[in-house]
Write a protein that holds these residues in place. Structure first.
Motif, PDB file in Angstrom:
ATOM      1  N   THR A  48       0.832  -1.203   0.000  1.00 31.30           N
ATOM      2  CA  THR A  48       0.000   0.000   0.000  1.00 31.30           C
ATOM      3  C   THR A  48       0.864   1.249   0.000  1.00 31.30           C
ATOM      4  OG1 THR A  48      -1.699  -1.211   1.212  1.00 31.30           O
ATOM      5  CG2 THR A  48      -1.905   1.180   1.168  1.00 31.30           C
ATOM      6  N   LEU A  49       1.939   1.248   0.800  1.00 29.44           N
ATOM      7  CA  LEU A  49       2.862   2.389   0.793  1.00 29.44           C
ATOM      8  C   LEU A  49       3.420   2.597  -0.607  1.00 29.44           C
ATOM      9  CD1 LEU A  49       4.953   2.135   4.095  1.00 29.44           C
ATOM     10  CD2 LEU A  49       3.309   3.895   3.463  1.00 29.44           C
ATOM     11  N   PHE A  67      -4.385   1.199  28.085  1.00 24.72           N
ATOM     12  CA  PHE A  67      -4.147   2.279  27.149  1.00 24.72           C
ATOM     13  C   PHE A  67      -2.723   2.191  26.624  1.00 24.72           C
ATOM     14  CE2 PHE A  67      -2.378   6.386  26.122  1.00 24.72           C
ATOM     15  CZ  PHE A  67      -3.211   6.728  25.078  1.00 24.72           C
ATOM     16  N   SER A  68      -2.570   2.030  25.327  1.00 22.16           N
ATOM     17  CA  SER A  68      -1.255   2.032  24.688  1.00 22.16           C
ATOM     18  C   SER A  68      -1.451   2.201  23.194  1.00 22.16           C
ATOM     19  CB  SER A  68      -0.520   0.718  24.968  1.00 22.16           C
ATOM     20  OG  SER A  68       0.659   0.658  24.190  1.00 22.16           O
ATOM     21  N   THR A  69      -0.826   3.228  22.628  1.00 27.75           N
ATOM     22  CA  THR A  69      -0.952   3.454  21.183  1.00 27.75           C
ATOM     23  C   THR A  69      -0.018   2.543  20.398  1.00 27.75           C
ATOM     24  OG1 THR A  69       0.783   5.130  21.215  1.00 27.75           O
ATOM     25  CG2 THR A  69      -1.480   5.890  21.557  1.00 27.75           C
ATOM     26  N   GLY A  70       1.055   2.067  21.068  1.00 25.76           N
ATOM     27  CA  GLY A  70       2.074   1.292  20.366  1.00 25.76           C
ATOM     28  C   GLY A  70       3.074   2.154  19.612  1.00 25.76           C
ATOM     29  N   ASN A  71       2.991   3.486  19.815  1.00 26.16           N
ATOM     30  CA  ASN A  71       3.869   4.389  19.065  1.00 26.16           C
ATOM     31  C   ASN A  71       5.353   4.188  19.364  1.00 26.16           C
ATOM     32  OD1 ASN A  71       2.861   6.159  17.056  1.00 26.16           O
ATOM     33  ND2 ASN A  71       1.604   7.161  18.611  1.00 26.16           N
ATOM     34  N   ARG A  72       5.688   3.986  20.649  1.00 29.41           N
ATOM     35  CA  ARG A  72       7.111   3.823  20.978  1.00 29.41           C
ATOM     36  C   ARG A  72       7.679   2.550  20.362  1.00 29.41           C
ATOM     37  NH1 ARG A  72       9.757   6.304  25.876  1.00 29.41           N
ATOM     38  NH2 ARG A  72      10.028   7.823  24.223  1.00 29.41           N
ATOM     39  N   GLY A  73       6.934   1.453  20.494  1.00 28.16           N
ATOM     40  CA  GLY A  73       7.392   0.197  19.911  1.00 28.16           C
ATOM     41  C   GLY A  73       7.551   0.300  18.400  1.00 28.16           C
ATOM     42  N   ALA A  74       6.570   0.950  17.746  1.00 22.96           N
ATOM     43  CA  ALA A  74       6.630   1.112  16.287  1.00 22.96           C
ATOM     44  C   ALA A  74       7.830   1.968  15.886  1.00 22.96           C
ATOM     45  CB  ALA A  74       5.331   1.742  15.780  1.00 22.96           C
ATOM     46  N   THR A 112      -4.174  -3.737  16.585  1.00 25.20           N
ATOM     47  CA  THR A 112      -4.605  -2.365  16.321  1.00 25.20           C
ATOM     48  C   THR A 112      -3.523  -1.328  16.644  1.00 25.20           C
ATOM     49  OG1 THR A 112      -5.536  -2.304  18.543  1.00 25.20           O
ATOM     50  CG2 THR A 112      -7.040  -2.867  16.751  1.00 25.20           C
ATOM     51  N   ALA A 113      -2.344  -1.759  17.079  1.00 23.13           N
ATOM     52  CA  ALA A 113      -1.294  -0.816  17.501  1.00 23.13           C
ATOM     53  C   ALA A 113      -0.677  -0.085  16.302  1.00 23.13           C
ATOM     54  CB  ALA A 113      -0.194  -1.562  18.256  1.00 23.13           C
ATOM     55  N   ALA A 114       0.036   0.995  16.607  1.00 23.14           N
ATOM     56  CA  ALA A 114       0.777   1.725  15.572  1.00 23.14           C
ATOM     57  C   ALA A 114       1.704   0.760  14.845  1.00 23.14           C
ATOM     58  CB  ALA A 114       1.576   2.858  16.204  1.00 23.14           C
ATOM     59  N   PHE A 115       1.830   0.940  13.535  1.00 25.49           N
ATOM     60  CA  PHE A 115       2.637   0.037  12.711  1.00 25.49           C
ATOM     61  C   PHE A 115       3.817   0.809  12.126  1.00 25.49           C
ATOM     62  CE2 PHE A 115       3.714  -2.901   9.343  1.00 25.49           C
ATOM     63  CZ  PHE A 115       3.404  -4.133   9.895  1.00 25.49           C
ATOM     64  N   PRO A 116       5.027   0.227  12.180  1.00 28.01           N
ATOM     65  CA  PRO A 116       6.201   0.949  11.676  1.00 28.01           C
ATOM     66  C   PRO A 116       6.009   1.413  10.230  1.00 28.01           C
ATOM     67  CG  PRO A 116       6.853  -1.060  12.797  1.00 28.01           C
ATOM     68  CD  PRO A 116       5.366  -1.108  12.671  1.00 28.01           C
ATOM     69  N   PHE A 117       6.473   2.604   9.936  1.00 26.41           N
ATOM     70  CA  PHE A 117       6.466   3.206   8.594  1.00 26.41           C
ATOM     71  C   PHE A 117       5.083   3.656   8.129  1.00 26.41           C
ATOM     72  CE2 PHE A 117      10.086   0.251   8.733  1.00 26.41           C
ATOM     73  CZ  PHE A 117      11.109   1.177   8.632  1.00 26.41           C
ATOM     74  N   THR A 118       4.023   2.849   8.391  1.00 24.29           N
ATOM     75  CA  THR A 118       2.701   3.279   7.921  1.00 24.29           C
ATOM     76  C   THR A 118       2.009   4.184   8.935  1.00 24.29           C
ATOM     77  OG1 THR A 118       1.380   1.484   8.894  1.00 24.29           O
ATOM     78  CG2 THR A 118       2.405   1.049   6.764  1.00 24.29           C
ATOM     79  N   ARG A 119       2.533   4.231  10.192  1.00 22.50           N
ATOM     80  CA  ARG A 119       1.834   4.995  11.229  1.00 22.50           C
ATOM     81  C   ARG A 119       1.713   6.475  10.876  1.00 22.50           C
ATOM     82  NH1 ARG A 119       5.780   6.988  15.461  1.00 22.50           N
ATOM     83  NH2 ARG A 119       7.779   6.773  14.424  1.00 22.50           N
ATOM     84  N   HIS A 120       2.652   7.002  10.108  1.00 23.38           N
ATOM     85  CA  HIS A 120       2.603   8.418   9.748  1.00 23.38           C
ATOM     86  C   HIS A 120       1.395   8.710   8.855  1.00 23.38           C
ATOM     87  CE1 HIS A 120       6.571   8.331  11.449  1.00 23.38           C
ATOM     88  NE2 HIS A 120       6.898   7.382  10.610  1.00 23.38           N
ATOM     89  N   VAL A 121       1.093   7.756   7.951  1.00 23.73           N
ATOM     90  CA  VAL A 121      -0.084   7.925   7.088  1.00 23.73           C
ATOM     91  C   VAL A 121      -1.355   7.792   7.920  1.00 23.73           C
ATOM     92  CG1 VAL A 121      -1.231   7.196   4.974  1.00 23.73           C
ATOM     93  CG2 VAL A 121       1.244   6.903   5.193  1.00 23.73           C
ATOM     94  N   HIS A 122      -1.387   6.772   8.814  1.00 22.22           N
ATOM     95  CA  HIS A 122      -2.549   6.604   9.713  1.00 22.22           C
ATOM     96  C   HIS A 122      -2.790   7.877  10.524  1.00 22.22           C
ATOM     97  CE1 HIS A 122      -3.769   2.425   9.251  1.00 22.22           C
ATOM     98  NE2 HIS A 122      -2.505   2.048   9.248  1.00 22.22           N
ATOM     99  N   ASP A 123      -1.720   8.405  11.119  1.00 21.36           N
ATOM    100  CA  ASP A 123      -1.852   9.608  11.958  1.00 21.36           C
ATOM    101  C   ASP A 123      -2.366  10.784  11.148  1.00 21.36           C
ATOM    102  OD1 ASP A 123      -0.893   8.109  14.023  1.00 21.36           O
ATOM    103  OD2 ASP A 123       1.093   9.032  14.102  1.00 21.36           O
ATOM    104  N   ALA A 124      -1.836  10.944   9.934  1.00 21.47           N
ATOM    105  CA  ALA A 124      -2.262  12.059   9.090  1.00 21.47           C
ATOM    106  C   ALA A 124      -3.735  11.914   8.693  1.00 21.47           C
ATOM    107  CB  ALA A 124      -1.389  12.132   7.834  1.00 21.47           C
ATOM    108  N   LEU A 125      -4.159  10.670   8.430  1.00 18.90           N
ATOM    109  CA  LEU A 125      -5.562  10.430   8.060  1.00 18.90           C
ATOM    110  C   LEU A 125      -6.497  10.751   9.217  1.00 18.90           C
ATOM    111  CD1 LEU A 125      -5.256   7.117   6.013  1.00 18.90           C
ATOM    112  CD2 LEU A 125      -6.197   9.270   5.164  1.00 18.90           C
ATOM    113  N   ARG A 126      -6.052  10.509  10.463  1.00 17.93           N
ATOM    114  CA  ARG A 126      -6.860  10.831  11.644  1.00 17.93           C
ATOM    115  C   ARG A 126      -6.913  12.339  11.864  1.00 17.93           C
ATOM    116  NH1 ARG A 126     -10.142   7.086  13.429  1.00 17.93           N
ATOM    117  NH2 ARG A 126      -9.195   5.061  13.201  1.00 17.93           N
ATOM    118  N   ALA A 127      -5.747  12.984  11.732  1.00 17.01           N
ATOM    119  CA  ALA A 127      -5.654  14.400  12.092  1.00 17.01           C
ATOM    120  C   ALA A 127      -6.347  15.286  11.061  1.00 17.01           C
ATOM    121  CB  ALA A 127      -4.189  14.804  12.230  1.00 17.01           C
TER     122      ALA A 127
END
Lengths: 307, 307
Positions: free
Chosen positions: A128-129, B72-79, B108-123
């Motif tokens: 997808t990326l 509560f955990s977004t998974g951002n640090r791990g990602a 459902t946690a943040a996923f490496p590399f794609t999390r930036h797109v997910h975050d942008a889609l939310r914001a």
């Protein structure tokens, strides 16, 4: 009989006690202001408005919340209905002005129009990326999202926030009366912890934990009282027993003064639903069940306006 | 004293009893197979491997789960750590072969590399869709994701699945010995419900709900036993009291045989962390705290290999 299947504790004191414990009401002023602006613009345009709730609510176990009880809900049905109402409500059969949509959603729930990108990123991150980097990806219309007069997103997490914001939405949309369709697709907590610990519950070697949950007041009956008796209100039921499902759906119609109930079986809810009104039960099914369901809800809304 | 701050129930019988109640072990065969293939390829390449856990685990309340207790955990640090280890581990300072990454994550946690797109889609849903439709969006490297030899994603939801899959990961990576860095960033449930209801708990008018939770066995001490004593294992602590935080971090090092503990204060964890080893506490801070943290963990890993 119906009343035995599901009781109707339309108890105003219980509701106020709930808000006192769980918070959420009064709602945050900036959200109230955004709703008032949205409602005023819809009123001036004489537009139809759909209030769609979506996703699961949480019941926190601690005041500074680290842990909470959650309901399983992706929010996909609510997001899909919001999409179809926002983009297809402009067909001449219903109203040239179309549906404007308030999407009252769990902050992490599926989001209309963007959910396809989210899903693709989960299913095939690298592919997808790659496709996103290569160019055009989003062919779907998202005009509805671009205009804040036509689409308002209101996020929640806890059961208190949900009920407080639902009340704020109904209050704000009251002047629109019969032009309002309320689609209650959210998965609402049945239980909550009234007396929260102040800090994170500490884990101790060998020690267990005992928690007392209280019932959340049933709020289906409040939607028209918080808003207008002219609202067209649609509830949702999910069960595993087909006979119990119809009984509960009919009881909800009678006890809460709903206009229709979408009845789902857990095993088949993705491809099939029955829309019960006082007079009939209409089955919608197929790959495009969400689109058909949206059309059916618009039909119920239109029929109610006529009668 | 340390033992009083945090006890060490390294009790094999309790762990087996836990898996019997909560499931998760043995892990699903197709996941075990994928891990074995990944480990074999890393072994042949003499590559360093980082096993990164991320996101919160759930404790179901029903066997056919509708409700569960969540952390509560977004998974951002791990990602973020997975990203930096996968993409920056190739600097000559560490090893020309770089880190390969197993990302053991909440579905459902943040996923490496794609999390930036997910975050942008939310914001900014509409703006992000627009930019995606207009063309190139993902400038970041995602070469690591494209090669299954270099990046393996292993999703979990429940505490049983998490511990079962962590055990399966450690078992599979055992042959790699000192080349393995284990980064335990997941937020693990402290309590679970051992005796689940078979069906959805019914809500009844006026009735509350009482639930008995049992403690989840502490598993930090099992990572090297499930895998290899040569593993470099990094734990995480999050607290609100700075003094308690250091005490708990040092106790974890001693009690569970960890190589380092990343200590976070709830109020500042996004911009600051302290990495404790037996001999020192190194503060990493700044906007790029995750990148610096990844560098520090690689340094601890490299130093351990030398000694």
């Amino acid at each position: 009989m119906a009343a035995q299947v599901e009781a109707t504790p339309n108890d105003a004191a219980a509701l106020e006690a709930f808000f006192e414990k769980a918070g959420g009401w009064p709602a945050a002023q900036h959200k109230v202001d955004a709703l008032a602006t949205f409602a005023q613009q819809a009123l001036e345009a004489n537009a139809k408005v759909a209030l769609v709730t979506s996703g699961g609510t949480t019941a926190p176990l601690e005041r500074r919340t680290v842990r909470y009880v959650d309901n399983f809900s992706t929010g996909n049905r609510g997001a899909a209905l919001a999409e179809h109402l926002a983009s297809k409500g402009q067909t001449p059969a219903f109203d040239a002005t179309g549906y404007r949509v308030v999407y009252l959603h769990r902050s992490t729930a599926a989001f209309p129009f963007t959910r396809h990108v989210h899903d693709a990123l989960r299913a095939d991150p690298a592919g997808t990326l790659q496709r996103l980097a290569e160019g055009p990806y989003c062919a779907k219309s998202f005009a509805a999202l671009q205009d804040s007069k036509r689409f308002l997103a209101v996020p929640f997490d806890t059961i208190g926030e949900y009920l407080g914001l639902l009340r704020a939405c109904c209050t704000a949309l009251e002047p629109l009366g019969g032009n309002v369709l309320v689609v209650l697709a959210a998965a609402v907590s049945d239980f909550y912890v009234p007396d929260l610990c102040e800090h994170k519950i500490q884990s101790r070697s060998g020690g267990g934990l005992s928690l007392e949950f209280a019932p959340v007041p049933k709020c289906l009956g409040y939607v028209k009282r918080w808003g207008s008796p002219q609202f067209c209100v649609c509830g949702f039921k999910l069960e595993t027993d087909e006979q119990l499902l119809k009984k509960k759906a009919m009881a909800s119609l009678a006890n809460y003064g709903l206009d229709c109930v979408v009845a789902n079986m857990l095993a088949t809810y993705r491809e099939r639903a029955t829309v019960y009104t006082a007079s009939e039960g209409v089955v919608v099914a197929g790959d495009d069940v969400d689109a058909r369901l949206a059309e059916e809800l618009m039909r119920v809304h239109a029929a109610r306006g006529v009668s």
